[in-house]
Scaffold this motif. Structure first.
Motif, mmCIF file in Angstrom:
data_model
loop_
_atom_site.group_PDB
_atom_site.id
_atom_site.type_symbol
_atom_site.label_atom_id
_atom_site.label_comp_id
_atom_site.label_asym_id
_atom_site.label_seq_id
_atom_site.Cartn_x
_atom_site.Cartn_y
_atom_site.Cartn_z
ATOM 1 N N MET A 177 49.163 37.146 26.569
ATOM 2 C CA MET A 177 49.476 37.065 27.999
ATOM 3 C C MET A 177 50.082 38.367 28.500
ATOM 4 N N ASP A 178 50.967 38.977 27.648
ATOM 5 C CA ASP A 178 51.611 40.220 28.091
ATOM 6 C C ASP A 178 50.600 41.348 28.234
ATOM 7 N N ASN A 179 49.560 41.377 27.342
ATOM 8 C CA ASN A 179 48.527 42.413 27.458
ATOM 9 C C ASN A 179 47.710 42.251 28.734
ATOM 10 N N ILE A 180 47.391 40.997 29.067
ATOM 11 C CA ILE A 180 46.624 40.742 30.300
ATOM 12 C C ILE A 180 47.425 41.163 31.522
ATOM 13 N N ALA A 181 48.722 40.826 31.532
ATOM 14 C CA ALA A 181 49.576 41.205 32.657
ATOM 15 C C ALA A 181 49.664 42.718 32.805
ATOM 16 N N LEU A 182 49.724 43.410 31.659
ATOM 17 C CA LEU A 182 49.783 44.874 31.704
ATOM 18 C C LEU A 182 48.495 45.456 32.273
ATOM 19 N N LEU A 183 47.342 44.898 31.862
ATOM 20 C CA LEU A 183 46.059 45.386 32.390
ATOM 21 C C LEU A 183 45.944 45.135 33.892
ATOM 22 N N ILE A 184 46.414 43.947 34.333
ATOM 23 C CA ILE A 184 46.380 43.644 35.769
ATOM 24 C C ILE A 184 47.263 44.615 36.543
ATOM 25 N N ALA A 185 48.431 44.941 35.972
ATOM 26 C CA ALA A 185 49.347 45.872 36.630
ATOM 27 C C ALA A 185 48.717 47.260 36.761
ATOM 28 N N LEU A 186 48.070 47.726 35.696
ATOM 29 C CA LEU A 186 47.419 49.042 35.747
ATOM 30 C C LEU A 186 46.280 49.059 36.751
ATOM 31 N N ALA A 187 45.462 47.964 36.749
ATOM 32 C CA ALA A 187 44.356 47.888 37.704
ATOM 33 C C ALA A 187 44.865 47.850 39.147
ATOM 34 N N SER A 188 45.969 47.137 39.375
ATOM 35 C CA SER A 188 46.555 47.063 40.713
ATOM 36 C C SER A 188 47.083 48.432 41.156
ATOM 37 N N LEU A 189 47.655 49.186 40.192
ATOM 38 C CA LEU A 189 48.142 50.529 40.525
ATOM 39 C C LEU A 189 46.995 51.433 40.955
ATOM 40 N N LEU A 190 45.875 51.353 40.211
ATOM 41 C CA LEU A 190 44.719 52.168 40.584
ATOM 42 C C LEU A 190 44.170 51.758 41.947
ATOM 43 N N ALA A 191 44.103 50.422 42.191
ATOM 44 C CA ALA A 191 43.622 49.938 43.486
ATOM 45 C C ALA A 191 44.559 50.375 44.615
ATOM 46 N N LEU A 192 45.881 50.354 44.340
ATOM 47 C CA LEU A 192 46.861 50.791 45.341
ATOM 48 C C LEU A 192 46.611 52.236 45.740
ATOM 49 N N LEU A 193 46.455 53.105 44.737
ATOM 50 C CA LEU A 193 46.218 54.528 45.029
ATOM 51 C C LEU A 193 44.896 54.727 45.768
ATOM 52 N N PHE A 194 43.850 53.976 45.336
ATOM 53 C CA PHE A 194 42.530 54.130 45.952
ATOM 54 C C PHE A 194 42.553 53.757 47.429
#
Length: 236
Positions: free
Chosen positions: A1-18
């Motif tokens: 679960m922690d790995n999935i949450a980390l991946l979602i956080a990274l993807a959200s950061l990239l989407a935020l910047l985009f």
């Protein structure tokens, strides 16, 4: 679960910047939709925060699980001895007589409703579509309804341009013979950004692909963004 949450956080950061960079660029160029991009960046930021909270909560392992498991094993080893002693002390209980099985009633099979035949019209010309829904009513109204679902990553104007250009090839295939009119709808998410109804008899292929389609069509609906895109590009 922690790995999935980390991946979602990274993807959200990239989407935020985009979306943030895209919104700034659109705003400087005076294009419509900049506010929509900023809203998307805000949503990405909220998702990133929630994912980081979940990641922090799930990375801490429970400390006393090993001790509890050992205690449970010890208690489970002690239980069988008690139960065996009780079983030896109890007198044998007479077993109930088996009931006669009643004959099963004959099962009545229900007739399954006839399955609807899927449309045999080829929709492969809409190459950029996520999904294409076709309602073929030629046998009743001599009409075909086509709904093309496009990605939200495209602007409404560009998505409509792709669909109108690919409609040019769609109107020339043999699969649509017998139809007098064809409705082409362009949808992004749950919003119908554009829709035209083509009179098949009026359609004449020409050098200008989109112009040939629109000359035989009536515009049923166009969002303001699509109209502005058509004016700036001179396509409609």
């Amino acid at each position: 679960m922690d790995n999935i949450a980390l991946l979602i956080a990274l993807a959200s950061l990239l989407a935020l910047l985009f979306f943030l960079i895209r919104g700034v660029v659109w705003k400087t160029k005076g294009r419509e939709g900049a506010k929509h991009q900023f809203k998307r960046s805000l949503i990405s930021f909220v998702v990133m925060i929630v994912a980081m909270i979940i990641f922090g909560a799930t990375t801490e392992p429970p400390k006393e699980t090993a001790k509890e498991s050992k205690q449970e094993q010890q208690t489970e080893e002690q239980k069988p001895e008690k139960t065996t002693n009780k079983q030896e002390a109890k007198p044998a209980v007479a077993q109930p007589k088996e009931k006669k099985e009643e004959p099963k009633k004959a099962e009545v099979k229900k007739e399954e409703p006839a399955k609807k035949e899927e449309s045999k019209i080829d929709n492969s010309v809409f190459k950029y579509a996520e999904k294409v829904d076709i309602t073929d009513a030629r046998d009743i109204t001599k009409h075909i309804d086509v709904v093309v679902h496009m990605s939200k990553e495209l602007t409404p104007g560009l998505a409509t341009r792709h669909v109108f250009a690919q409609t040019y090839d769609f109107l020339q295939q043999d699969d649509i013979k017998g139809a007098d009119t064809i409705t082409i709808g362009v949808i992004q998410g749950e919003i119908r950004v554009a829709q035209i109804t083509v009179d098949v008899k009026k359609f004449q292929p020409g050098e200008q692909v989109i112009d040939s389609v629109l000359k035989a069509s009536t515009i049923d609906k166009m969002s303001p963004e699509v109209k502005e895109f058509g004016k700036t590009t001179g396509l409609w």
